[in-house]
Design a protein around this motif. Structure first.
Motif, PDB file in Angstrom:
ATOM      1  N   ALA A 134      47.562  37.506  28.667  1.00 60.00           N
ATOM      2  CA  ALA A 134      48.137  38.775  28.202  1.00 60.00           C
ATOM      3  C   ALA A 134      49.443  39.080  28.938  1.00 60.00           C
ATOM      4  O   ALA A 134      50.434  39.481  28.321  1.00 60.00           O
ATOM      5  N   ARG A 135      49.465  38.853  30.259  1.00 57.17           N
ATOM      6  CA  ARG A 135      50.699  39.108  31.036  1.00 57.17           C
ATOM      7  C   ARG A 135      51.814  38.152  30.618  1.00 57.17           C
ATOM      8  O   ARG A 135      52.973  38.548  30.517  1.00 57.17           O
ATOM      9  N   ALA A 136      51.459  36.892  30.361  1.00 55.27           N
ATOM     10  CA  ALA A 136      52.461  35.918  29.925  1.00 55.27           C
ATOM     11  C   ALA A 136      53.065  36.318  28.578  1.00 55.27           C
ATOM     12  O   ALA A 136      54.213  35.970  28.279  1.00 55.27           O
ATOM     13  N   ALA A 137      52.308  37.089  27.785  1.00 56.81           N
ATOM     14  CA  ALA A 137      52.799  37.559  26.483  1.00 56.81           C
ATOM     15  C   ALA A 137      53.535  38.892  26.594  1.00 56.81           C
ATOM     16  O   ALA A 137      53.959  39.461  25.588  1.00 56.81           O
ATOM     17  N   GLY A 138      53.654  39.408  27.843  1.00 60.78           N
ATOM     18  CA  GLY A 138      54.417  40.637  28.051  1.00 60.78           C
ATOM     19  C   GLY A 138      53.599  41.905  28.194  1.00 60.78           C
ATOM     20  O   GLY A 138      54.157  43.005  28.279  1.00 60.78           O
ATOM     21  N   TYR A 139      52.270  41.787  28.243  1.00 63.92           N
ATOM     22  CA  TYR A 139      51.413  42.959  28.398  1.00 63.92           C
ATOM     23  C   TYR A 139      51.040  43.167  29.859  1.00 63.92           C
ATOM     24  O   TYR A 139      50.997  42.213  30.640  1.00 63.92           O
ATOM     25  N   ALA A 140      50.723  44.392  30.229  1.00 62.75           N
ATOM     26  CA  ALA A 140      50.331  44.691  31.602  1.00 62.75           C
ATOM     27  C   ALA A 140      48.913  44.225  31.895  1.00 62.75           C
ATOM     28  O   ALA A 140      48.556  43.982  33.054  1.00 62.75           O
ATOM     29  N   ASP A 141      48.090  44.088  30.874  1.00 62.68           N
ATOM     30  CA  ASP A 141      46.691  43.665  31.022  1.00 62.68           C
ATOM     31  C   ASP A 141      46.211  43.217  29.650  1.00 62.68           C
ATOM     32  O   ASP A 141      47.000  43.178  28.697  1.00 62.68           O
ATOM     33  N   VAL A 142      44.903  42.916  29.550  1.00 66.21           N
ATOM     34  CA  VAL A 142      44.367  42.511  28.252  1.00 66.21           C
ATOM     35  C   VAL A 142      44.533  43.647  27.251  1.00 66.21           C
ATOM     36  O   VAL A 142      44.574  44.826  27.615  1.00 66.21           O
ATOM     37  N   THR A 143      44.645  43.293  25.984  1.00 63.55           N
ATOM     38  CA  THR A 143      44.858  44.292  24.942  1.00 63.55           C
ATOM     39  C   THR A 143      43.551  44.621  24.221  1.00 63.55           C
ATOM     40  O   THR A 143      42.647  43.787  24.145  1.00 63.55           O
ATOM     41  N   MET A 144      43.481  45.829  23.708  1.00 62.31           N
ATOM     42  CA  MET A 144      42.353  46.246  22.878  1.00 62.31           C
ATOM     43  C   MET A 144      42.646  45.816  21.456  1.00 62.31           C
ATOM     44  O   MET A 144      43.754  46.063  20.956  1.00 62.31           O
ATOM     45  N   PRO A 145      41.706  45.151  20.753  1.00 59.62           N
ATOM     46  CA  PRO A 145      41.957  44.831  19.349  1.00 59.62           C
ATOM     47  C   PRO A 145      42.265  46.111  18.567  1.00 59.62           C
ATOM     48  O   PRO A 145      41.652  47.157  18.802  1.00 59.62           O
ATOM     49  N   ALA A 146      43.194  46.031  17.669  1.00 63.13           N
ATOM     50  CA  ALA A 146      43.609  47.214  16.904  1.00 63.13           C
ATOM     51  C   ALA A 146      42.432  47.878  16.202  1.00 63.13           C
ATOM     52  O   ALA A 146      42.376  49.107  16.105  1.00 63.13           O
ATOM     53  N   THR A 147      41.468  47.083  15.757  1.00 64.25           N
ATOM     54  CA  THR A 147      40.329  47.642  15.038  1.00 64.25           C
ATOM     55  C   THR A 147      39.425  48.508  15.906  1.00 64.25           C
ATOM     56  O   THR A 147      38.607  49.264  15.390  1.00 64.25           O
ATOM     57  N   GLY A 148      39.581  48.421  17.223  1.00 63.14           N
ATOM     58  CA  GLY A 148      38.728  49.209  18.122  1.00 63.14           C
ATOM     59  C   GLY A 148      39.409  50.389  18.767  1.00 63.14           C
ATOM     60  O   GLY A 148      38.776  51.179  19.469  1.00 63.14           O
ATOM     61  N   VAL A 149      40.695  50.546  18.550  1.00 66.43           N
ATOM     62  CA  VAL A 149      41.465  51.592  19.240  1.00 66.43           C
ATOM     63  C   VAL A 149      40.930  52.988  18.963  1.00 66.43           C
ATOM     64  O   VAL A 149      40.823  53.823  19.867  1.00 66.43           O
ATOM     65  N   ILE A 150      40.561  53.278  17.734  1.00 66.97           N
ATOM     66  CA  ILE A 150      40.123  54.631  17.377  1.00 66.97           C
ATOM     67  C   ILE A 150      38.934  55.074  18.229  1.00 66.97           C
ATOM     68  O   ILE A 150      38.830  56.234  18.622  1.00 66.97           O
ATOM     69  N   SER A 151      38.042  54.148  18.558  1.00 64.25           N
ATOM     70  CA  SER A 151      36.869  54.488  19.368  1.00 64.25           C
ATOM     71  C   SER A 151      37.261  55.126  20.694  1.00 64.25           C
ATOM     72  O   SER A 151      36.539  55.976  21.217  1.00 64.25           O
ATOM     73  N   TRP A 152      38.386  54.719  21.250  1.00 63.60           N
ATOM     74  CA  TRP A 152      38.814  55.248  22.547  1.00 63.60           C
ATOM     75  C   TRP A 152      39.579  56.568  22.425  1.00 63.60           C
ATOM     76  O   TRP A 152      40.012  57.125  23.409  1.00 63.60           O
TER      77      TRP A 152
END
Length: 197
Positions: A62-80
């Motif tokens: 995830a960091r190598a792809a430019g993110y600060a940490d692992v990403t949440m799948p888009a399909t699960g974002v609403i739950s949070w």
């Protein structure tokens, strides 16, 4: 003839809601999710789906792809974005009946201040536009609750209105990471007919 007048009357009760299209019923306030997005929650979300993507499971990838940490799948974002249903000291169910409903819920229309009182409610559809991925460690919530559509309609379950609500998904730093539209149907159920056979 009487039925037509009756139909017109109940639809007229929804006019103030129709007139409120465009209004933000939350007045820009933010409802925060019950918890920050965290790696364990992402892992539990992925398990039943067997969703194997290193961006969601491997911090180095995830960091190598430019993110600060692992990403949440888009399909699960609403739950949070949904607040906790219960906190210590509260009563969530005040009845032991089999079909008891919670005293309060973030996903019903109990806070609706206009129109007729309804006792039935369900979601009909959902649409989300993502502006960027959400990563582990972020806390997200929904800002605003703008009514964008209201259509009174009688269905097989009762009389009510289909409504569409729009909110922004924001981070703790108030960055907009998505926009969500949720369709609902709030209604008064038809009377239950007794079986006379």
């Amino acid at each position: 003839m009487t039925a037509a007048v009756d139909t017109a009357d109940w639809k007229a009760d929804w006019q103030e809601v129709v007139d409120a299209i465009g209004r933000d019923f939350a007045e820009g306030s933010i409802t925060w999710g019950g918890d920050a997005v965290e790696r364990g929650g992402i892992r539990r979300y992925l398990e039943p789906l067997e969703l194997d993507c290193a961006l969601h499971t491997d911090p180095e990838v995830a960091r190598a792809a430019g993110y600060a940490d692992v990403t949440m799948p888009a399909t699960g974002v609403i739950s949070w974005t949904i607040p906790a249903a219960w906190t210590p000291g509260q009563v969530l169910f005040d009845s032991a009946e089999r079909d008891a409903q919670p005293v309060h819920s973030a996903i019903n229309n109990a806070d609706m201040t206009l129109g007729p009182r309804t006792t039935g409610f369900f979601g009909t559809d959902i649409e989300v536009d993502f502006l960027r991925d959400v990563v582990a460690g972020e806390r997200i919530g929904r800002r605003g609750k703008r009514l964008v559509a209201c259509t009174p309609k009688e269905t097989g379950v009762g009389r009510g209105a289909f409504m569409t609500w729009e909110s922004e998904i924001v981070t703790g730093e108030l960055e907009v990471v998505g926009r969500i539209r949720i369709g609902t149907y709030a209604y008064v159920p038809h009377a239950v007919k007794e079986d006379v056979s």
